[in-house]
Design an enzyme around this catalytic site. Structure first.
Site, short mmCIF file in Angstrom:
data_model
loop_
_atom_site.label_atom_id
_atom_site.label_comp_id
_atom_site.label_asym_id
_atom_site.label_seq_id
_atom_site.Cartn_x
_atom_site.Cartn_y
_atom_site.Cartn_z
N ASP A 34 57.13 -5.76 58.55
CA ASP A 34 55.72 -6.06 58.74
C ASP A 34 55.02 -6.27 57.41
O ASP A 34 55.34 -5.59 56.42
CB ASP A 34 55.06 -4.90 59.50
CG ASP A 34 53.72 -5.27 60.08
OD1 ASP A 34 53.43 -6.48 60.18
OD2 ASP A 34 52.96 -4.35 60.44
N HIS A 51 56.00 -15.73 55.16
CA HIS A 51 57.17 -15.55 56.03
C HIS A 51 58.46 -15.91 55.29
O HIS A 51 59.49 -15.26 55.47
CB HIS A 51 57.02 -16.40 57.29
CG HIS A 51 55.92 -15.95 58.20
ND1 HIS A 51 55.84 -14.66 58.68
CD2 HIS A 51 54.85 -16.62 58.73
CE1 HIS A 51 54.78 -14.55 59.46
NE2 HIS A 51 54.16 -15.72 59.50
N LEU A 150 74.66 -7.68 61.62
CA LEU A 150 73.23 -7.94 61.50
C LEU A 150 72.72 -8.36 62.87
O LEU A 150 73.13 -9.40 63.40
CB LEU A 150 72.95 -9.04 60.48
CG LEU A 150 71.49 -9.51 60.41
CD1 LEU A 150 70.56 -8.36 60.03
CD2 LEU A 150 71.34 -10.67 59.43
#
Length: 335
Positions: A34, A51, A150
């Protein structure tokens, strides 16, 4: 930017990592990454750049995890709730994801070198078809690698995942693969998107927010939760070390809670099997009570048949999920 950055820790980082590894280490760490948009505002750059910087930080964090012998990482990449953001931002995120999964396929040799298995957890049907196909190709291409994992949660919320698991069990009952009496808390957990992974030992959320935002609610009931104020693109090796220290301080009570929950689940299943056997004997017996040995034999036979049903159902469920991905890769090859 590569999915996994090459490189070693510096001398001070190596020393600190060795000290940390003398204590109990988390094997599976989850991240709520975040703060990308706040980072962009702070740096006065476009949201998309925030981002992009966030993805670059993920690649760096994966390198730290590998050096710390953390072999499984789960990240919250895109929530279903994020579809409510502006069209420009959502389109930008979809394009960024497409670029990154294309890059992943281009660097498959590096992933094979490290043995990295990529899994994408979420409802892929909510995504554009071309992105679905790129994701499917990446997952299929790395599915046999098993040194580290992952898990990318994309088009995901925990409530959506749990609801889907309930639908999968209902499908199993409708198909005659399992009985309604086979449904249990443990079976629901095995129907989640994350069923191939152990639950996270440690969950980290950055940016100062102290909520889970519908992320891994089922899986983190006995995980160490660490909330850190740093924005995700500014995350550092030392922030990760601090979170691991908090996990180590709380390791013993967390392990005790996990063990108690596991024992409770086993007891619940035993009592459920006993109740089913008693019901069967009542309906199919001749009215005469069975001795203890025959009741025990009946229980063992029922348990074995239930476990066989459940394993067959889980195998069919995995085949259904694998076929969905394989079909997408076939469509991509024909396109």
């Amino acid at each position: 930017m590569s999915w996994i950055r090459e490189g070693e820790l510096n001398l001070i980082e190596k020393l600190s990592a060795n000290i940390l590894k003398a204590g109990p280490m988390p094997k599976h760490v989850a991240f709520i990454m975040d703060g990308n948009r706040r980072y962009a505002r702070k740096r006065q750059v476009e949201r998309q750049e925030g981002h992009t910087q966030g993805f670059d930080k993920l690649a760096e964090t994966l390198r730290w995890c590998l050096n710390l012998s953390i072999h499984e990482v789960t990240v919250y990449a895109f929530s279903i709730e994020n579809f409510k953001r502006s069209k420009d931002e959502v389109d930008g995120l979809m394009e960024l994801a497409k670029q990154k999964f294309i890059r992943l396929l281009e660097e498959q040799e590096n992933l094979e070198k490290h043995g990295v298995c990529i899994r994408v957890l979420g409802d892929l049907t909510l995504l554009p078809l071309d992105l679905q196909q790129h994701i499917a190709r990446a997952v299929v291409a790395t599915r046999t690698y098993n040194k580290c994992f992952l898990n990318v949660c994309f088009a995901y919320t925990s409530r959506h995942e749990i609801a889907n698991a309930v639908r999968e069990m209902a499908w199993g009952v409708e198909q005659g693969l399992i009985k309604s009496s086979d449904v249990s808390e443990a079976l629901l957990g095995q129907c989640l998107y994350s069923s191939n992974s152990p639950n996270p030992d440690l969950l980290i959320r950055t940016s100062g927010e102290v909520r889970l935002s519908d992320f891994l609610l089922w899986q983190t009931s006995h995980s160490c939760l660490v909330f850190q104020s740093v924005l995700w693109p500014e995350y550092s090796f030392w922030n990760l070390c601090d979170a691991i220290l908090q996990y180590q301080f709380n390791h013993r009570p967390l392990q005790k809670a996990r063990d108690q929950h596991r024992e409770g689940q086993a007891l619940q299943q035993y009592e459920a099997d006993l109740a089913c056997v008693a019901d069967l004997l009542q309906h199919h017996g001749n009215g005469k009570p069975l001795d203890a040995q025959r009741r025990q034999e009946a229980l063992l036979n029922y348990t074995a048949s239930r476990e066989e049903r459940v394993q067959n159902f889980l195998g069919a469920l995995q085949h259904k999920r694998d076929s969905f991905l394989t079909d997408l890769t076939s469509q991509a090859a024909l396109a």
